[in-house]
Scaffold this active site. Sequence first.
Site, short mmCIF file in Angstrom:
data_model
loop_
_atom_site.label_atom_id
_atom_site.label_comp_id
_atom_site.label_asym_id
_atom_site.label_seq_id
_atom_site.Cartn_x
_atom_site.Cartn_y
_atom_site.Cartn_z
N HIS A 1 55.64 42.76 38.79
CA HIS A 1 56.54 42.76 40.00
C HIS A 1 57.17 44.19 40.03
O HIS A 1 57.37 44.56 41.33
CB HIS A 1 57.93 41.83 39.82
CG HIS A 1 57.44 40.39 39.64
ND1 HIS A 1 56.96 39.50 38.54
CD2 HIS A 1 57.43 39.41 40.74
CE1 HIS A 1 56.86 38.54 38.88
NE2 HIS A 1 56.81 38.26 40.15
N GLU B 1 54.35 33.70 48.60
CA GLU B 1 53.76 32.67 47.75
C GLU B 1 52.40 32.01 48.49
O GLU B 1 51.49 31.81 47.50
CB GLU B 1 54.67 31.34 47.38
CG GLU B 1 55.86 31.69 46.94
CD GLU B 1 56.11 32.63 45.77
OE1 GLU B 1 54.80 32.65 44.92
OE2 GLU B 1 57.08 33.39 45.45
#
EC number: 3.4.24.-
Length: 677
Positions: free
Chosen positions: A456, A369
């Site tokens: 993803h 992140e």
Amino acid sequence: MSSSSPHRRTSHTTPRRSTRRRAAAVALAGVAALVATAVQSGAATAAPKAPVPGAESVKLTPSQRAELLREADAATADTAAGLGLGAKEKLVVRDVVKDRDGTLHTRYERTYDGLPVLGGDLVVTTDAGKTERVVKATRAAIKVAFVTPKISATKAEQQALSAAKAAGAEQPDADRAPRKVIWAANGTPVLAYETVVGGLQEDGTPNELHVVTDAATGAKLYEYQAVHNGTGNTMYSGTVTLGTAQSGSSYTLTDTARGNHKTYNLNRGTSGTGTLFSGSDDIWGNGSPSNAETAAADAHYGAALTWDYYKNVQGRSGIRGDGVGAYSRVHYGNNYVNAFWSDSCFCMTYGDGSGNTHPLTSIDVAAHEMTHGVTSNTARLVYSGESGGLNEATSDIFGAAVEFHANNPSDVGDYLIGEEIDINGDGTPLRYMDKPSKDGASKDSWYSGIGSIDVHYSSGPANHFFYLLSEGSGTKTINGVTYNSPTSDGLPVTGIGRAKAEKIWFRALTTKFTSTTNYAGARTGTLAAAGELYGTDSAEYKAVQDAWAGVNVGSRSGGGGGGSTFENTADVNIPDNGSAVTSSLTISGRTGNAPSNLQVGVDIVHTWRGDLKIDLVAPDGSVYALKASGYDPAPDVHETYTVNASSEPANGTWKLRVQDQGPQDTGYIDAWRLTFP
């Protein structure tokens, strides 16, 4: 993206430009199909280049970085003039990287007539004040016919809200009024509106959907999500030391040694900053998810490890390089099985997982992140299509890198993402870097439609490339985990070690990639980075070629099991609906005829590849058809063709001939290569 189907092209010249742009956007998710200006050029006979002395970046203090930014800002007018920008264009400095030899890589945004240019970013490399290289997100000249919209901002806002609803957003609302921009990331620049839609996404993640609307027609040109999602490990990192601050008899989770990074408790909420964790004993959590401090300790620790990695390994102090820490929020929502980075809050946010018992706060998730933040402040890879896949892969790559660097015995380094969270219910990890398809959705290798799938999963080829570059193909056991990595061409790849692979990817990210970089551009950028760090005749440079070839991006290096490759990376513009153009390769030093399986690798940037007729012309003038023009609603050509050229002498001048046989779309030959097995 829009769920509508591409316009059916019934004849070669029927569709108008707007129809064709929409078709291309649906087919390949928009701007990800465009390639940054090539960072290398020259003929196939160019001599190998030695490593650039001092090519690694230096660790700048915040004050040193601020001074370089001030100097660059003071010179923007001169820089713009030197680059030949128009009178209405201005540069805005965003980032700067300095090499040990003094070379500067300055990243700019552009404005036109005072309006921000989306897709106009560029990187200028200078040595002793002399421009050495320019990498642009778009080659198009920034010029529009008008700067007064023909539709209202209200109509643009309504269109954006409709797009958000179509994507499953709950109670979408416009975070701020639509702003006028120049949209330059795809095709001819146009005046547009950019609207940011808030609310929540379908799974409860905050919504920050950017919708770009044509200011003349009201048509949606593009959309992308600015909240970057990821998932990762559970909490166990063992007993660790945390950076905290003391005030009187109370302590807080404030890391004064790392930009004052703070960790907050959202307590199942989904908005706001939350409450800063504090306590009287400076002991945080007990290793159980039932204790609210445990997840906070993991998130705080992961942020510290990531900060240390970027500072000590890559020479970057904090996400923006300015020594300022972001912050973390834990206990987001109820049963929220995700984690995300948000530009708007400059923060990392973590859910507690299924049943609120599996917080997504382990080392690789925190690094994943936080790396989204680094990417957002460097290349700013658009979070959609191929660039979005590269964005996600960058976070996975450095998630793994930080986990290895941490050397924590409770969570050892590996090439698995989310290996400790039972997110699938069967103990398997979320993603595999050695063979991404093992997760059931990610792709091992590049193919022409990969930009249309979830980022993803389109991240798979880049993750696979990084594993191959680091460790090589085949079977290998690392820290107790056995990997078995295949290649798309069935040929072996020899790894160069993770440390060198990390250096190459980071240098490409910070000095070569732009917002619109796709897989072909990533290959070009990482080769340029490897050439600067280790030389173009080095084992490292050749390994980058072979690792990309192992995921079906480009050709092998000569002698690496894939034969000898000759390449021309000089750009050749292709006139719209005009005469054919050629790019040449002169082959010498070979004996006999060309092979029956001559490999012709072609990389062409073009807004509508259906217009293109592509031929290989042998030294004696014989023509081998590679691609005919016709209905093909997508941009760009990145293909390797096999030609039986056994009747042709290998030596001589070979040509790639390209003709645009339809109106309204433009492009250029980016690179092409011949491989003799």
